[in-house]
Design a protein around this motif. Structure first.
Motif, PDB file in Angstrom:
ATOM      1  N   MET A   1     -21.166  20.089 -16.696  1.00  0.00           N
ATOM      2  CA  MET A   1     -19.819  20.231 -17.177  1.00  0.00           C
ATOM      3  C   MET A   1     -18.838  19.971 -16.036  1.00  0.00           C
ATOM      4  N   ARG A   2     -17.763  19.356 -16.346  1.00  0.00           N
ATOM      5  CA  ARG A   2     -16.755  19.007 -15.362  1.00  0.00           C
ATOM      6  C   ARG A   2     -16.047  20.261 -14.848  1.00  0.00           C
ATOM      7  N   GLU A   3     -15.888  20.347 -13.528  1.00  0.00           N
ATOM      8  CA  GLU A   3     -15.286  21.521 -12.916  1.00  0.00           C
ATOM      9  C   GLU A   3     -13.759  21.495 -13.012  1.00  0.00           C
ATOM     10  N   ARG A   4     -13.186  20.326 -12.914  1.00  0.00           N
ATOM     11  CA  ARG A   4     -11.724  20.207 -12.960  1.00  0.00           C
ATOM     12  C   ARG A   4     -11.294  19.738 -14.341  1.00  0.00           C
ATOM     13  N   ASN A   5     -10.842  20.673 -15.139  1.00  0.00           N
ATOM     14  CA  ASN A   5     -10.500  20.391 -16.529  1.00  0.00           C
ATOM     15  C   ASN A   5      -9.012  20.186 -16.759  1.00  0.00           C
ATOM     16  N   HIS A   6      -8.194  20.393 -15.756  1.00  0.00           N
ATOM     17  CA  HIS A   6      -6.751  20.318 -15.922  1.00  0.00           C
ATOM     18  C   HIS A   6      -6.205  19.049 -15.281  1.00  0.00           C
ATOM     19  N   LYS A   7      -5.683  18.173 -16.099  1.00  0.00           N
ATOM     20  CA  LYS A   7      -5.093  16.934 -15.607  1.00  0.00           C
ATOM     21  C   LYS A   7      -3.599  17.159 -15.440  1.00  0.00           C
ATOM     22  N   MET A   8      -3.066  16.666 -14.308  1.00  0.00           N
ATOM     23  CA  MET A   8      -1.645  16.831 -14.035  1.00  0.00           C
ATOM     24  C   MET A   8      -1.046  15.476 -13.687  1.00  0.00           C
ATOM     25  N   THR A   9       0.213  15.307 -14.037  1.00  0.00           N
ATOM     26  CA  THR A   9       0.947  14.106 -13.679  1.00  0.00           C
ATOM     27  C   THR A   9       1.962  14.486 -12.614  1.00  0.00           C
ATOM     28  N   LEU A  10       2.025  13.693 -11.575  1.00  0.00           N
ATOM     29  CA  LEU A  10       2.954  13.932 -10.482  1.00  0.00           C
ATOM     30  C   LEU A  10       3.796  12.680 -10.302  1.00  0.00           C
ATOM     31  N   ARG A  11       5.069  12.840 -10.322  1.00  0.00           N
ATOM     32  CA  ARG A  11       5.976  11.701 -10.152  1.00  0.00           C
ATOM     33  C   ARG A  11       6.533  11.720  -8.736  1.00  0.00           C
ATOM     34  N   LEU A  12       6.429  10.576  -8.076  1.00  0.00           N
ATOM     35  CA  LEU A  12       6.911  10.423  -6.708  1.00  0.00           C
ATOM     36  C   LEU A  12       7.822   9.213  -6.625  1.00  0.00           C
ATOM     37  N   ASN A  13       8.765   9.242  -5.691  1.00  0.00           N
ATOM     38  CA  ASN A  13       9.547   8.029  -5.461  1.00  0.00           C
ATOM     39  C   ASN A  13       8.734   7.114  -4.552  1.00  0.00           C
ATOM     40  N   ASP A  14       9.251   5.937  -4.263  1.00  0.00           N
ATOM     41  CA  ASP A  14       8.493   4.951  -3.469  1.00  0.00           C
ATOM     42  C   ASP A  14       8.149   5.489  -2.081  1.00  0.00           C
ATOM     43  N   LYS A  15       9.105   6.148  -1.451  1.00  0.00           N
ATOM     44  CA  LYS A  15       8.881   6.668  -0.105  1.00  0.00           C
ATOM     45  C   LYS A  15       7.805   7.752  -0.116  1.00  0.00           C
ATOM     46  N   GLU A  16       7.849   8.653  -1.077  1.00  0.00           N
ATOM     47  CA  GLU A  16       6.860   9.732  -1.182  1.00  0.00           C
ATOM     48  C   GLU A  16       5.477   9.175  -1.487  1.00  0.00           C
ATOM     49  N   ALA A  17       5.409   8.196  -2.389  1.00  0.00           N
ATOM     50  CA  ALA A  17       4.120   7.597  -2.741  1.00  0.00           C
ATOM     51  C   ALA A  17       3.511   6.884  -1.541  1.00  0.00           C
ATOM     52  N   GLU A  18       4.351   6.178  -0.789  1.00  0.00           N
ATOM     53  CA  GLU A  18       3.877   5.476   0.399  1.00  0.00           C
ATOM     54  C   GLU A  18       3.358   6.469   1.438  1.00  0.00           C
ATOM     55  N   LEU A  19       4.073   7.576   1.607  1.00  0.00           N
ATOM     56  CA  LEU A  19       3.660   8.604   2.555  1.00  0.00           C
ATOM     57  C   LEU A  19       2.337   9.244   2.135  1.00  0.00           C
ATOM     58  N   LEU A  20       2.185   9.539   0.852  1.00  0.00           N
ATOM     59  CA  LEU A  20       0.932  10.114   0.352  1.00  0.00           C
ATOM     60  C   LEU A  20      -0.225   9.138   0.559  1.00  0.00           C
ATOM     61  N   ASN A  21      -0.010   7.872   0.253  1.00  0.00           N
ATOM     62  CA  ASN A  21      -1.053   6.860   0.467  1.00  0.00           C
ATOM     63  C   ASN A  21      -1.445   6.779   1.936  1.00  0.00           C
ATOM     64  N   LYS A  22      -0.437   6.726   2.796  1.00  0.00           N
ATOM     65  CA  LYS A  22      -0.681   6.592   4.237  1.00  0.00           C
ATOM     66  C   LYS A  22      -1.452   7.798   4.775  1.00  0.00           C
ATOM     67  N   LYS A  23      -1.001   9.002   4.421  1.00  0.00           N
ATOM     68  CA  LYS A  23      -1.645  10.214   4.951  1.00  0.00           C
ATOM     69  C   LYS A  23      -3.066  10.373   4.424  1.00  0.00           C
ATOM     70  N   SER A  24      -3.287  10.091   3.149  1.00  0.00           N
ATOM     71  CA  SER A  24      -4.640  10.231   2.609  1.00  0.00           C
ATOM     72  C   SER A  24      -5.590   9.204   3.240  1.00  0.00           C
ATOM     73  N   GLN A  25      -5.082   7.998   3.516  1.00  0.00           N
ATOM     74  CA  GLN A  25      -5.910   6.985   4.171  1.00  0.00           C
ATOM     75  C   GLN A  25      -6.222   7.376   5.613  1.00  0.00           C
ATOM     76  N   MET A  26      -5.250   7.980   6.304  1.00  0.00           N
ATOM     77  CA  MET A  26      -5.478   8.410   7.688  1.00  0.00           C
ATOM     78  C   MET A  26      -6.561   9.484   7.756  1.00  0.00           C
ATOM     79  N   VAL A  27      -6.599  10.340   6.739  1.00  0.00           N
ATOM     80  CA  VAL A  27      -7.597  11.406   6.697  1.00  0.00           C
ATOM     81  C   VAL A  27      -8.934  10.867   6.171  1.00  0.00           C
ATOM     82  N   GLY A  28      -8.870   9.813   5.361  1.00  0.00           N
ATOM     83  CA  GLY A  28     -10.092   9.216   4.826  1.00  0.00           C
ATOM     84  C   GLY A  28     -10.550   9.841   3.529  1.00  0.00           C
ATOM     85  N   VAL A  29      -9.605  10.370   2.751  1.00  0.00           N
ATOM     86  CA  VAL A  29      -9.939  10.961   1.451  1.00  0.00           C
ATOM     87  C   VAL A  29      -9.013  10.361   0.397  1.00  0.00           C
ATOM     88  N   SER A  30      -9.343  10.609  -0.855  1.00  0.00           N
ATOM     89  CA  SER A  30      -8.491  10.125  -1.941  1.00  0.00           C
ATOM     90  C   SER A  30      -7.178  10.902  -1.952  1.00  0.00           C
TER      91      SER A  30
END
Length: 119
Positions: A1-30
């Protein structure tokens, strides 16, 4: 059975999305895992450089050489076992501490222990 049953939507502006992408890539995780780490109070660390892995590999090679020398010395009967064991222990401690420092994320506070383990 799936452990994470709650799906959430998060809205970001371009700058926030770019920052999230950059930081997650630097750490090496999704992006999802990065946000979960932050939510749980974990301070993500950047992926170690290739130099870190090269240094770790070299230290492991040194440890293997020490073990081979010890086998020969032990077979011939001229080894100081206590001194050998202390040096191997120190080498292993250095490798472990190096890995902790470079790889393992840190917790922001100790409150997570209360929540997660009831301490």
């Amino acid at each position: 059975m799936r452990e994470r049953n709650h799906k959430m939507t998060l809205r970001l502006n371009d700058k926030e999305a770019e920052l999230l992408n950059k930081k997650s890539q630097m750490v090496g995780v999704s992006k999802e895992q990065y946000l979960r780490m932050l939510l749980l109070g974990v301070k993500p660390k950047e992926k170690p450089t290739a130099d870190f892995y090269n240094m770790t590999r070299e230290l492991n090679a040194i440890g293997n050489s020490i073990n081979q020398i010890a086998k020969v010395a032990n077979a011939k009967g001229f080894i100081q076992v206590q001194a050998y064991e202390e040096n191997v222990k120190k080498l292993n401690e250095v490798l472990l501490e190096l890995s902790r420092y470079q790889i393992l994320p840190e917790r922001g506070d100790e409150a997570w222990l209360l929540q997660e383990y009831g301490l």
